[in-house]
Write an enzyme that holds these catalytic residues in place. Structure first.
Site, mmCIF file in Angstrom:
data_model
loop_
_atom_site.group_PDB
_atom_site.id
_atom_site.type_symbol
_atom_site.label_atom_id
_atom_site.label_comp_id
_atom_site.label_asym_id
_atom_site.label_seq_id
_atom_site.Cartn_x
_atom_site.Cartn_y
_atom_site.Cartn_z
ATOM 1 N N ASP A 182 0.808 -1.223 0.000
ATOM 2 C CA ASP A 182 0.000 0.000 0.000
ATOM 3 C C ASP A 182 0.837 1.267 0.000
ATOM 4 O O ASP A 182 0.544 2.213 -0.727
ATOM 5 C CB ASP A 182 -0.834 0.023 1.288
ATOM 6 C CG ASP A 182 -2.242 -0.422 1.007
ATOM 7 O OD1 ASP A 182 -2.459 -1.067 -0.037
ATOM 8 O OD2 ASP A 182 -3.115 -0.121 1.846
ATOM 9 N N LYS A 232 8.217 3.616 9.628
ATOM 10 C CA LYS A 232 7.756 3.376 10.989
ATOM 11 C C LYS A 232 6.753 2.226 10.988
ATOM 12 O O LYS A 232 6.152 2.011 9.931
ATOM 13 C CB LYS A 232 7.169 4.644 11.604
ATOM 14 C CG LYS A 232 5.722 4.933 11.158
ATOM 15 C CD LYS A 232 5.026 5.903 12.053
ATOM 16 C CE LYS A 232 4.165 5.244 13.096
ATOM 17 N NZ LYS A 232 2.891 4.678 12.599
ATOM 18 N N HIS A 290 6.729 10.256 9.092
ATOM 19 C CA HIS A 290 6.300 11.163 8.025
ATOM 20 C C HIS A 290 5.661 12.450 8.564
ATOM 21 O O HIS A 290 5.548 13.432 7.865
ATOM 22 C CB HIS A 290 5.371 10.446 7.027
ATOM 23 C CG HIS A 290 3.968 10.277 7.528
ATOM 24 N ND1 HIS A 290 3.601 9.257 8.360
ATOM 25 C CD2 HIS A 290 2.841 11.005 7.323
ATOM 26 C CE1 HIS A 290 2.308 9.365 8.643
ATOM 27 N NE2 HIS A 290 1.819 10.415 8.017
ATOM 28 N N HIS A 340 4.545 9.825 16.081
ATOM 29 C CA HIS A 340 4.183 11.186 15.672
ATOM 30 C C HIS A 340 4.007 12.147 16.862
ATOM 31 O O HIS A 340 4.491 13.269 16.842
ATOM 32 C CB HIS A 340 2.875 11.177 14.875
ATOM 33 C CG HIS A 340 2.867 10.174 13.758
ATOM 34 N ND1 HIS A 340 3.947 9.947 12.951
ATOM 35 C CD2 HIS A 340 1.892 9.326 13.311
ATOM 36 C CE1 HIS A 340 3.639 9.022 12.051
ATOM 37 N NE2 HIS A 340 2.401 8.620 12.258
ATOM 38 N N LYS A 384 -8.957 6.992 16.828
ATOM 39 C CA LYS A 384 -9.574 6.641 15.542
ATOM 40 C C LYS A 384 -11.084 6.684 15.712
ATOM 41 O O LYS A 384 -11.604 6.516 16.820
ATOM 42 C CB LYS A 384 -9.146 5.217 15.139
ATOM 43 C CG LYS A 384 -7.642 5.099 14.913
ATOM 44 C CD LYS A 384 -7.333 4.363 13.625
ATOM 45 C CE LYS A 384 -5.848 4.252 13.376
ATOM 46 N NZ LYS A 384 -5.282 5.397 12.643
ATOM 47 N N LYS A 415 -11.436 14.617 11.426
ATOM 48 C CA LYS A 415 -9.988 14.422 11.284
ATOM 49 C C LYS A 415 -9.318 15.790 11.388
ATOM 50 O O LYS A 415 -9.592 16.694 10.603
ATOM 51 C CB LYS A 415 -9.674 13.795 9.922
ATOM 52 C CG LYS A 415 -8.165 13.594 9.683
ATOM 53 C CD LYS A 415 -7.902 12.742 8.450
ATOM 54 C CE LYS A 415 -6.466 12.818 7.970
ATOM 55 N NZ LYS A 415 -5.500 12.060 8.735
HETATM 56 C C1 BG6 Z 1 0.392 6.328 10.451
HETATM 57 C C2 BG6 Z 1 -0.397 5.511 11.428
HETATM 58 O O1 BG6 Z 1 1.737 6.380 10.819
HETATM 59 O O2 BG6 Z 1 -0.116 7.655 10.427
HETATM 60 C C3 BG6 Z 1 -1.871 5.529 11.074
HETATM 61 O O3 BG6 Z 1 0.086 4.181 11.395
HETATM 62 C C4 BG6 Z 1 -2.377 6.950 10.952
HETATM 63 O O4 BG6 Z 1 -2.628 4.813 12.038
HETATM 64 C C5 BG6 Z 1 -1.481 7.756 10.026
HETATM 65 O O5 BG6 Z 1 -3.700 6.918 10.452
HETATM 66 C C6 BG6 Z 1 -1.850 9.218 10.048
HETATM 67 O O6 BG6 Z 1 -1.091 9.939 9.120
HETATM 68 P P1 BG6 Z 1 -1.746 10.993 8.131
HETATM 69 O O7 BG6 Z 1 -0.597 11.662 7.492
HETATM 70 O O8 BG6 Z 1 -2.565 10.182 7.161
HETATM 71 O O9 BG6 Z 1 -2.602 11.863 8.968
#
Ligand code: BG6
Length: 448
Positions: free
Chosen positions: A17, A136, A166, A228, A311, A316
């Site tokens: 993915d 990660k 990221h 994060h 979650k 969001k």
């Molecule tokens: C990932 C987590 O590192 O970051 C996920 O494993 C999470 O659970 C995601 O949804 C969130 O990243 P972004 O950039 O999509 O908000």
């Protein structure tokens, strides 16, 4: 004129993915912006695919235009099972015809990291100018992260290692150090004398989707808080680095992480989580975690850091909310004024704003107003994605937004020491009352 080197991107986990949805589209964008030189992409997978089949597979998620046909000419495929040395020999042969600047991206689960690392080293595939990128999560606890670090650091110098988070490559997270350390009016008030509390919130409005098997082993604390959110905490909490270079920034972040104490934790699990594919029917894995933490040292003495990830909540958004001390305000304190706050909105709205008290026309009543830097208004909606940024930075050899070995170990040390309570069950789309009650001195910013 800028000279461009020959780059080779090796995607281990090339049909996954991440490779399809993030890495290939980001490489394609970099290509369109003229940021790649003479390059090759080698995707690997244990499946027996022809080059054409591979290109078709990864092309599904690409927003194609007329340049896609040129770009895809540079994509190659190597069949490689992580546990079978023959695959690495196939890769070695492919690499012979490609540029020497190699970037190996381990877009896989962490349990495969050491075997891949060993095999890359055994055939000397990683040269002095290579970069090895580890997605990660890096390990699943302190012990496994240390073991991984040992394996990797015995084979490759730390300068070649890029541990990914990221979040650090999101535009507004990158902006945080600039906001703090290039604005002389901000840094003097970033301490306990002025700041009342800090919140770091990452709320998501979707469940675990197809990642149930992975997620159930990790949960919100190991998946999101460990990486994060602790990174955001270290960026907000750190002292002014001597220079804004990778060494100084990472030294300061490690200092913050060493001084984190967890004061309180609550967890939740959304209703229906146990029915998700790959999730244990009796799972007690948390899909939400609220944490109250404090930082050692005089700068943040007595300032609570409230951190939330969940979650299947109502919306969001990710943001950092810094609330200043109401008692330090003017003669009008307590007279209908609100505490000032500085908000770094990471997503979906990107920007930075300061909330101040202003006068309502015709009297002396006050109302809050926003002084705002709207990122999209200045830079447009299509600024580079986090993955595009991180690939470009790795290419440039800039380790500032990658995690050093000691940071990751500190992050796992904090998480290993946490005692998680039983999760409260909450309805998808609804923030449970326990989360609202978690903050005694205020409320979560923007959480509904
Ligand atoms: C990932 C987590 O590192 O970051 C996920 O494993 C999470 O659970 C995601 O949804 C969130 O990243 P972004 O950039 O999509 O908000």
């Amino acid at each position: 004129m800028e000279t461009k080197s020959d780059e080779t991107f090796v995607l281990l986990g090339g049909t996954g993915d991440l490779a399809r949805k993030k890495l290939l589209p980001s490489l394609f964008n970099l290509y369109k912006k003229g940021k790649l030189g003479d390059f090759d992409v080698i995707g690997t997978s244990r499946h027996d695919l022809s080059r054409e089949e591979y290109v078709r597979h990864v092309g599904v998620n690409i927003n194609k235009d007329e340049t896609w046909d040129e770009f895809k000419e540079n994509i190659r495929f190597a069949r490689l099972n992580f546990y079978n040395p023959e695959g690495y020999e196939v890769l070695q042969k492919k690499l012979l015809g490609c540029g020497d600047q190699r970037l190996f991206y381990l877009a896989t689960l962490p349990q495969h990291f050491d075997v891949i690392t060993d095999n890359l080293a055994a055939l000397d595939l990683v040269n002095e100018t290579s970069k090895v990128l580890y997605e990660k999560p890096f390990g699943e606890d302190l012990r496994s992260a240390k073991k991984l670090n040992r394996t990797i650091n015995e084979l490759f110098p730390e300068e070649n290692i890029y541990r990914i988070d990221h979040y650090l490559d999101k535009e507004l997270v990158g902006n945080l150090s600039i906001l703090r350390f290039s604005n002389s009016i901000i840094e003097p008030i970033m301490n306990a004398e002025y700041v009342d509390q800090i919140q770091i919130i990452a709320s998501e409005d979707f469940g675990v989707g197809e990642r149930g098997g992975f997620y159930d082993r990790y949960g919100a604390v190991k998946d999101f808080f460990q990486s994060h959110l602790l990174q955001l905490l270290s960026l907000v909490g750190m002292s002014t680095p001597e220079k804004l270079d990778a060494k100084c920034i990472r030294d300061e972040k490690v200092r913050v992480l060493q001084g984190v104490s967890i004061m309180d934790t609550m967890t939740g699990q959304y209703e229906g989580y146990r029915d998700e594919e790959g999730v244990d029917e009796d799972s007690t894995t948390e899909t939400l975690a609220a944490v109250k933490a404090s930082l050692d040292g005089p700068r943040w003495q007595g300032v609570p850091f409230y951190i939330l990830t969940g979650k299947n909540l109502a919306k969001k958004y990710s943001q950092i909310y810094i609330q200043f001390d109401k008692n330090n305000q003017s003669a009008m304190a307590g007279d209908g004024t609100i505490p000032n706050s500085l908000v770094v909105s990471i997503q979906p709205d990107r920007g930075i704003y300061l909330v101040i008290n202003t006068k309502v026309p015709g009297g002396m009543q006050t109302e809050p107003a926003k002084m705002e830097f709207c990122h999209a208004c200045h830079h447009g909606p299509n600024t580079p994605s986090a993955y595009e940024n991180l690939l470009a930075q790795a290419l440039a050899g800039d380790q500032r937004s990658f995690i050093r070995y000691d940071e990751i170990e500190e992050q796992w040390r904090i998480v290993d020491g946490m005692k998680l309570p039983e999760p409260t069950i909450y309805k998808p789309g609804k923030v449970p009352p326990e989360v609202h009650n978690f903050i005694q001195d205020g409320e979560w910013h923007g959480l509904s």
